[in-house]
Design an enzyme around this catalytic site. Structure first.
Site, PDB file in Angstrom:
ATOM      1  N   CYS A 114       0.806  -1.229   0.000  1.00  0.00           N
ATOM      2  CA  CYS A 114       0.000   0.000   0.000  1.00  0.00           C
ATOM      3  C   CYS A 114       0.838   1.277   0.000  1.00  0.00           C
ATOM      4  CB  CYS A 114      -0.934   0.016   1.204  1.00  0.00           C
ATOM      5  SG  CYS A 114      -1.911  -1.481   1.393  1.00  0.00           S
ATOM      6  N   HIS A 138      -9.322   2.419  -2.139  1.00  0.00           N
ATOM      7  CA  HIS A 138      -7.902   2.170  -1.862  1.00  0.00           C
ATOM      8  C   HIS A 138      -7.291   1.287  -2.948  1.00  0.00           C
ATOM      9  CE1 HIS A 138      -4.195   1.249   0.032  1.00  0.00           C
ATOM     10  NE2 HIS A 138      -4.599   0.444   0.994  1.00  0.00           N
ATOM     11  N   CYS A 178       0.301   2.965   5.922  1.00  0.00           N
ATOM     12  CA  CYS A 178       0.800   1.657   6.344  1.00  0.00           C
ATOM     13  C   CYS A 178       0.884   0.726   5.142  1.00  0.00           C
ATOM     14  CB  CYS A 178      -0.110   1.057   7.424  1.00  0.00           C
ATOM     15  SG  CYS A 178      -1.822   0.803   6.911  1.00  0.00           S
TER      16      CYS A 178
END
Length: 407
Positions: free
Chosen positions: A97, A362, A392
């Site tokens: 990510c 996301h 994160c």
């Protein structure tokens, strides 16, 4: 503290920052591959600054996590398809990510060390188009049934060390930091409300590069110009009534709507040296990069790694947390934002002011760059001098960056 930034490092500026709309899983952007989305974002970033020509871009760092079946080096494909020259050096970054933020860090480092003066960074992901795998096919199944492996689940959403879905580690975070279901639902509602308000006010318009979707039957193309999820009316009662997604024994707290949805999208930012900036008439900086930081801890504790990376980035920028006017902390899950705010001692009024990933989506390889585009959009709309992003990543890590707003 003293002057902003690390005095020994040459300045690096962001001069263009764009993102595509964020499409829902199997939604409006599903017909576009990660390569097509990334190429479009790169081309759009260059169109925003006519004084920079495609041939000026010397290097690209581009995030992409779910690369199966995209072909060699997705960053290179995005660059070539966006019209960049064959001599452009291209590197695909996979830090899960945090790939997009790490791409920004690598781009800044490349300029600061004198290896280039104009570098593009960002990331792209089409979660809608990730294939399934047949891992035993090459050896051939001699007898009996075979099993398909979902590439999205395997390479994007499953902890490689425990084989747990990352939602179970969000549940671990909820337990560790005492955030019940009600707190997570309430946070998700606030994030969605902020995103819907920003969308309706036109606050996203300057950061989004609309995507034209060709019609396969030859009819007129459609244009996607807004994030999909904020267009869906918010039903608070339904959100609060959703069943937990990962722990179903009655103790679960993480649900689909208080987590970030699977999504498609891309973002691109142009970074330049001071000498490049001064030698191009009309080129105005959006922000100056002041510092960055990466951190890591136990893989299952990835949720709170931003609380380690953000202080490192602030220290590198020679700043303290009270000097920051706006934060973007990626909302992988609502509990991720809540826990990091608690650990950092931050008030929510400074964080994700236009909503976050719970509200928008996301797309894994894109999000680390998307939050920087969003941060600059927030600071353009609301003012403020210093901004910070933190995100994160699976495996226990996080990346963060601090910038000075110059818009």
């Amino acid at each position: 503290m003293g002057s902003m930034g690390t005095p020994s490092l040459p300045p690096v500026y962001i001069v263009s920052a764009v993102r595509t709309p964020i499409g829902q899983f199997q939604g409006a952007l599903a017909s576009q591959s990660a390569i097509q989305l990334g190429s479009h974002a790169i081309k759009s970033a260059l169109e925003r600054v006519p004084s920079i020509k495609p041939d000026d871009v010397e290097e690209i760092f581009y995030g992409n996590v779910l690369s199966a079946n995209l072909g060699q080096n997705p960053a290179r494909q995005c660059a070539i398809n966006a019209g960049l020259k064959d001599s452009t050096v291209c590197t695909t970054v996979n830090k899960v990510c945090a790939s997009g933020t790490k791409s920004l860090i690598l781009a800044a480092q490349t300029i600061m060390t004198g290896n280039a003066s104009c570098v593009l960074a960002g990331g792209t992901e089409s979660m809608s188009n990730v294939p399934h795998y047949l891992p035993t096919l090459r050896k051939s199944t001699k007898y009996g049934n075979d099993t398909l492996v979902d590439g999205l689940l395997k390479d994007g959403l499953t902890d490689a060390y425990s084989s747990q879905h990352m939602g179970l580690q969000a549940e671990e975070c909820s337990s560790d930091h005492s955030f019940p279901r009600a707190d997570q639902d309430a946070y998700a509602i606030r994030s969605i409300q902020k995103a819907q308000k920003a969308a309706s006010s036109g606050a996203f318009a300057s950061e989004i590069c609309p995507v034209e979707i060709p019609d396969p039957r030859g009819k007129p193309a459609t244009t996607v110009s807004q994030d999909e999820k904020p267009q869906i009316p918010l039903n608070e009662e339904k959100l609060r009534g959703m069943k937990p997604a990962f722990v179903t024994d009655g103790s679960g707290t993480v649900t689909a709507p208080n987590a970030s949805p699977l999504s498609d999208g891309a973002a691109a930012l142009l970074l330049v040296s001071e000498s490049f900036l001064n030698s191009h008439d009309g080129l105005k900086p959006m922000a100056r990069i002041l510092g960055w930081g990466d951190a890591a801890q136990k893989p299952s504790k990835f949720t709170t790694a931003p609380s380690l990376a953000i202080p490192k980035a602030l220290s590198h920028a020679n700043m303290n947390i009270d000097q920051v006017d706006a934060f973007e902390i990626n909302e992988a899950f609502s509990v991720v934002a809540l826990a990091n705010l608690k650990l950092l001692g931050l008030g929510e009024e400074k964080v994700n002011m236009h909503g976050g990933a719970v509200a928008l989506g996301h797309p894994l390889g894109c999000s680390g760059a998307r939050i920087m585009v969003s941060l600059l959009g927030v600071m353009r709309e609301k003012g403020g001098k210093i901004g910070c992003v933190g995100i994160c990543n699976g495996g226990g890590g996080a990346s963060a960056m601090v910038v000075e707003n110059m818009q």
